[in-house]
Scaffold this motif. Sequence first.
Motif, PDB file in Angstrom:
ATOM      1  N   ALA A 283      18.694  26.832  35.312  1.00 62.53           N
ATOM      2  CA  ALA A 283      19.090  25.406  35.985  1.00 62.53           C
ATOM      3  C   ALA A 283      20.398  25.310  35.031  1.00 62.53           C
ATOM      4  O   ALA A 283      20.620  25.153  33.803  1.00 62.53           O
ATOM      5  CB  ALA A 283      18.165  24.496  35.354  1.00 62.53           C
ATOM      6  N   LEU A 284      21.551  24.885  35.708  1.00 63.96           N
ATOM      7  CA  LEU A 284      22.806  24.727  35.231  1.00 63.96           C
ATOM      8  C   LEU A 284      22.935  23.098  35.085  1.00 63.96           C
ATOM      9  O   LEU A 284      22.803  22.557  36.495  1.00 63.96           O
ATOM     10  CB  LEU A 284      23.871  25.327  35.680  1.00 63.96           C
ATOM     11  N   LYS A 285      23.221  22.415  34.079  1.00 64.05           N
ATOM     12  CA  LYS A 285      23.061  20.984  34.058  1.00 64.05           C
ATOM     13  C   LYS A 285      24.618  20.586  33.167  1.00 64.05           C
ATOM     14  O   LYS A 285      24.715  20.756  32.094  1.00 64.05           O
ATOM     15  CB  LYS A 285      22.086  20.439  33.302  1.00 64.05           C
ATOM     16  N   LYS A 286      25.341  19.809  33.979  1.00 60.73           N
ATOM     17  CA  LYS A 286      26.603  19.301  33.429  1.00 60.73           C
ATOM     18  C   LYS A 286      26.592  18.437  32.630  1.00 60.73           C
ATOM     19  O   LYS A 286      25.816  17.353  32.829  1.00 60.73           O
ATOM     20  CB  LYS A 286      27.793  19.172  34.629  1.00 60.73           C
ATOM     21  N   GLU A 287      26.870  18.479  31.173  1.00 60.34           N
ATOM     22  CA  GLU A 287      26.765  17.305  30.090  1.00 60.34           C
ATOM     23  C   GLU A 287      27.829  16.532  30.500  1.00 60.34           C
ATOM     24  O   GLU A 287      27.748  15.201  30.289  1.00 60.34           O
ATOM     25  CB  GLU A 287      26.754  18.120  28.929  1.00 60.34           C
ATOM     26  N   GLU A 288      29.035  17.059  30.589  1.00 59.50           N
ATOM     27  CA  GLU A 288      30.593  16.400  30.246  1.00 59.50           C
ATOM     28  C   GLU A 288      31.472  17.377  31.004  1.00 59.50           C
ATOM     29  O   GLU A 288      31.256  18.622  31.127  1.00 59.50           O
ATOM     30  CB  GLU A 288      31.055  15.774  29.012  1.00 59.50           C
ATOM     31  N   PRO A 289      32.693  16.940  31.393  1.00 55.17           N
ATOM     32  CA  PRO A 289      33.875  17.802  31.793  1.00 55.17           C
ATOM     33  C   PRO A 289      33.983  18.964  30.799  1.00 55.17           C
ATOM     34  O   PRO A 289      34.065  18.842  29.415  1.00 55.17           O
ATOM     35  CB  PRO A 289      35.131  17.100  31.936  1.00 55.17           C
ATOM     36  N   GLY A 290      33.754  20.267  31.375  1.00 52.91           N
ATOM     37  CA  GLY A 290      33.935  21.505  30.628  1.00 52.91           C
ATOM     38  C   GLY A 290      32.683  21.908  29.503  1.00 52.91           C
ATOM     39  O   GLY A 290      32.591  22.732  28.600  1.00 52.91           O
TER      40      GLY A 290
END
Length: 332
Positions: A283-290
Amino acid sequence: MARVGEGDPRWIVDDRKDGHNVNAWHWEERDLSGECHEELKRRLKNFTLLKEDNIELRVEELSDISGDVTVAQRKGKMMCYFELKLTLKWSAGGDVSGKLTVPEVDHDNFRDEYDITVSVTENDAASQKADALMRSKGRAAVRNVITNYFNGLFETYQIGKNLKNASSLPPPATKKETTPVGGNVKSGATATDSKDTEATSFSWKMRWRIPVEELFTVLMNEERASVYTRAQAKIDPRSGGTFEFLGGVISGFFVEVVPNAMIKMQWRLRSWPSGVHSSVVMALKKEEPGVVTLEFAQVGIPEGELQVVQEGWRANFFDAIKMVFGYSMEYI
């Protein structure tokens, strides 16, 4: 005429009180219809077929399935006979929905382009566009799921092979379901009733300081995978697609692929017992840009294989990606 006590040993069946099928000479069969129906329902429930042109085609459920599935043996040869009819409900977001009907799939045609009829509930532009995509590409993804299931079944029961010194049908596969630490992922692995294939599991959490799109591409692009694993990789990056890493040492198929968000796989090592797969979820979860968090879980690993599997993931995948491409990553 052969003398008493001589001749083909397959014909010599002593009077046995245990009723044992000596050398598998007599017809013996097992009904797998219920098991097959339930497993196909599980695999096709909320199943993403593909995403294209802002359309996500999904099978909501296998609403109806009928027909028999039988494995049998005679004279030591394994056989499988089945004929199924399936009805599936599908959607494409919003109010777009429809039905898929498989009039007949059987042991002779399940690897071919058998007929799947498509219907859509509405006649608006969005529905017609989704209908066209389902006809051109969606049906093939459904066939892949069915083909992969029966390929695994044929491998488990060694269909088409002559079993030397066989005495009965192989024991039926049994599901092992475990829950990784901090997760609720259920295993789709199968194993025989042996302590050598008792399932184990593990989970990791990593923080990558790269865009989520970049991490997804690295994991699912066969050219990049061939670079960081230092061996040929084959990846069909879609739900129902197959994969091979390290020249076939690792193989399996994708249960569900949601770009930049989720990868679910049925995964095995070549050295594992025939028919045994583990379930992998990333599962890929974006925390913040980059910055992206990767939550990894694997269940259904045969007993005694946990350490080699963990070391392989680190050395050939995650740590290798970090080193080869210079990405910042830490286990958390």
